[in-house]
Design a protein around this motif. Structure first.
Motif, short mmCIF file in Angstrom:
data_model
loop_
_atom_site.label_atom_id
_atom_site.label_comp_id
_atom_site.label_asym_id
_atom_site.label_seq_id
_atom_site.Cartn_x
_atom_site.Cartn_y
_atom_site.Cartn_z
N ARG A 118 -0.86 8.36 -13.24
CA ARG A 118 -0.90 9.68 -13.84
C ARG A 118 0.23 9.83 -14.87
NH1 ARG A 118 -3.66 13.49 -11.97
NH2 ARG A 118 -3.69 12.54 -9.91
N TRP B 230 -8.79 -0.51 -7.36
CA TRP B 230 -8.40 0.80 -7.90
C TRP B 230 -9.16 1.17 -9.17
CZ3 TRP B 230 -6.89 -0.16 -12.81
CH2 TRP B 230 -6.43 -1.46 -13.10
N ALA C 146 0.81 -1.22 0.00
CA ALA C 146 0.00 0.00 0.00
C ALA C 146 0.84 1.27 0.00
CB ALA C 146 -0.92 0.01 1.21
N GLU D 12 7.86 5.28 -2.46
CA GLU D 12 8.37 4.50 -1.33
C GLU D 12 8.47 3.03 -1.68
OE1 GLU D 12 9.47 5.92 1.26
OE2 GLU D 12 8.77 7.93 0.81
N ARG D 13 7.52 2.55 -2.48
CA ARG D 13 7.46 1.12 -2.80
C ARG D 13 8.65 0.66 -3.62
NH1 ARG D 13 2.48 1.26 -4.28
NH2 ARG D 13 2.72 1.07 -6.53
N PRO E 230 -7.45 10.28 -8.92
CA PRO E 230 -7.13 10.84 -7.60
C PRO E 230 -5.63 11.12 -7.47
CG PRO E 230 -7.57 8.48 -7.45
CD PRO E 230 -7.94 8.89 -8.84
N PRO E 231 -5.25 12.09 -6.65
CA PRO E 231 -3.84 12.47 -6.51
C PRO E 231 -2.93 11.34 -6.06
CG PRO E 231 -5.28 14.11 -5.49
CD PRO E 231 -6.15 12.94 -5.84
N SER E 232 -3.47 10.35 -5.38
CA SER E 232 -2.65 9.27 -4.82
C SER E 232 -2.06 8.35 -5.89
CB SER E 232 -3.47 8.44 -3.84
OG SER E 232 -4.61 7.87 -4.49
N ARG E 233 -2.60 8.40 -7.11
CA ARG E 233 -2.17 7.45 -8.15
C ARG E 233 -1.16 8.10 -9.10
NH1 ARG E 233 -7.15 4.50 -10.73
NH2 ARG E 233 -5.43 3.39 -11.72
N ASP E 234 -0.01 8.44 -8.57
CA ASP E 234 0.99 9.16 -9.35
C ASP E 234 1.52 8.34 -10.53
OD1 ASP E 234 0.98 11.62 -8.25
OD2 ASP E 234 2.64 11.28 -6.87
N ALA F 48 3.13 4.40 -1.17
CA ALA F 48 3.16 5.19 -2.39
C ALA F 48 4.28 4.70 -3.30
CB ALA F 48 3.36 6.66 -2.05
N THR F 49 4.14 4.94 -4.60
CA THR F 49 5.09 4.41 -5.57
C THR F 49 6.53 4.81 -5.24
OG1 THR F 49 3.41 4.50 -7.29
CG2 THR F 49 5.69 4.33 -8.01
#
Length: 439
Positions: A371, A329, A166, A171-172, A364-368, A168-169
């Motif tokens: 995007r 998602w 879970a 960090e992942r 949504p902003p969380s899906r960089d 963010a990209t």
């Protein structure tokens, strides 16, 4: 004659951990099960693995039995082309651990600088067909005497894996080794059989989920051979616990990879088989959306529109069942952008551009990472519409975002567009884009 270690038979034999002596013994056993005799020795196996030496029909049938290949798939005249790919462990009563260890071994091979090829479309279609036609087998792993692992350990692995996935990209991108270690641990737990029957489906579900996550990490970094093997390992794990929706998800991911590698026919055939067993509306919506992309790439307008209509309808179907995590998602944004991509492949560029722009605005902003992909898609349609200045702005945004969050797949998408930008070297923004793409 010396054996050829690059021959398909040598590769598939070695992948199963069998020496020439082991393989010859297994062939003789296959003949004995039919009340016949085979004089196969390790010397004969080595001759088969040398160029130009072809086994006779009976020997090829014995080889197929040893490797788990159905007799109807044996084409004697095309030897050795019918042999299974290395990395594709056939579905079987106890195939989960071999499939998981094959995937983990692939990562070890990379660390030793061995280049792993992507798995062939024929092998993937065959695997998808076997999944669609086969029910899960009861567990046959022999129980090991001793104390079982507790539910607390499984819960810790589940919770930690979920938290790592879970992130963010940006960090992942730093968690690959941790996820690999979690999957290796789960594989060992399944192999040892030290768990109660109630924990079995949880362990297999965890193995499937981890395999999927690790596969996407490898795919994003262009390691297609490894990614395919992890998705296949996850398929075995999902099948072992009769989780058809998860199995369909993993086949869908393999199909997505095939489309990415310009193999839309393979992608469509995999997805058609995956759709036969998945049930949740959101899951079916995603599969139809990916099917539309594969059909559009083949120029089949009618079938593409039919798949897009099904995806749109299913996305809004109410159901009391929770949406599977692997497709939670999926949103109107994804539907709009993938519909736009499909229409663009069919030549409807203006409408495609509108849909991609609309989808990006809904994201949504969380899906960089998504995007970044959508921006690259928009850049392409700007080019198709003869707007190189706008294309350069959008592609630059995609590239900068991809570098910031560590998303090499987005970088690859932009780099694929650079040959088209070179024709507009005097347009504002293009020289700067080309310089950044080449850095």
């Amino acid at each position: 004659m010396a054996k050829n270690t690059h021959h398909p038979l040598a590769l598939v034999r070695a992948a199963r951990g069998m020496t020439g002596v082991d393989f010859a013994r297994a062939i003789r056993a296959a003949a004995e099960r039919r009340g016949l005799r085979s004089g196969t020795t390790k010397q004969r196996v080595y001759k088969w693995e040398a160029d130009g030496v072809t086994p006779d029909r009976e020997s090829q049938e014995y080889i197929a039995e040893v490797l788990g290949v159905p007799l109807e798939d044996v084409d004697v005249q095309s030897w050795p082309n019918w042999l299974p790919d290395v990395g594709v462990v056939p579905l079987g009563p106890d195939s989960t651990v071999p499939a998981l260890r094959e995937a983990l071994r692939a990562s070890m091979d990379r660390s030793r600088r061995t280049v792993l090829s992507a798995i062939s479309g024929t092998a993937l279609i065959t695997l998808a067909g076997a999944w669609a036609a086969t029910d899960a087998w009861p567990e046959v792993t022999e129980r090991v005497q001793g104390k079982n692992i507790g539910a607390d350990l499984v819960a810790v692995l589940e919770e930690t894996s979920a938290r790592l996935t879970a992130l963010a990209t940006q960090e992942r991108q730093h968690t690959a080794a941790l996820l690999d270690a979690h999957l290796a641990t789960v594989t060992d737990l399944i192999a040892e059989g030290r768990y109660s029957p109630a924990l079995r489906p949880r362990l297999h579900a965890l193995a499937a989920s981890l395999s999927q996550t690790v596969a996407w990490h490898r795919f994003d970094h262009g390691r297609h051979g490894e990614a395919g093997r992890y998705w296949i390992a996850g398929l075995h794990s999902a099948h072992a616990s009769a989780d058809h929706d998860m199995g369909a998800a993993l086949l869908s991911d393999l199909a997505y990879q095939a489309s990415w590698r310009n193999q839309p026919r393979t992608a469509a055939r995999i997805l058609e088989r995956a759709l036969t067993r998945t049930r949740h509306p959101a899951a079916r919506s995603l599969l139809h959306l990916r099917l539309a992309r594969a059909l559009a790439a083949q120029g089949d307008r009618r079938a593409t529109l039919r798949a897009l209509s099904a995806a749109e309808h299913l996305l809004g179907v109410p159901t009391p069942d929770p949406v599977p995590a692997w497709c939670s998602w999926l949103s109107e944004a994804d539907l709009a952008v993938d519909s736009g991509q499909s229409l663009n492949d069919l030549g409807e560029v203006r409408r495609a551009h509108q849909l991609i722009e609309e989808g990006q605005s809904l994201l949504p902003p969380s899906r960089d990472k998504t995007r970044g992909v959508f921006l690259a898609y928009r850049a392409k349609t700007h080019l198709d519409l003869g707007e190189p200045d706008l294309a350069a702005v959008t592609a630059t945004q995609s590239l900068e975002l991809a570098h910031r969050i560590g998303a090499p797949r987005c970088v690859e998408l932009v780099q694929k567009l650079t040959p088209r930008f070179k024709a507009f070297a005097d347009v504002e923004g293009v020289p700067e884009l080309l310089a950044k793409a080449a850095a």
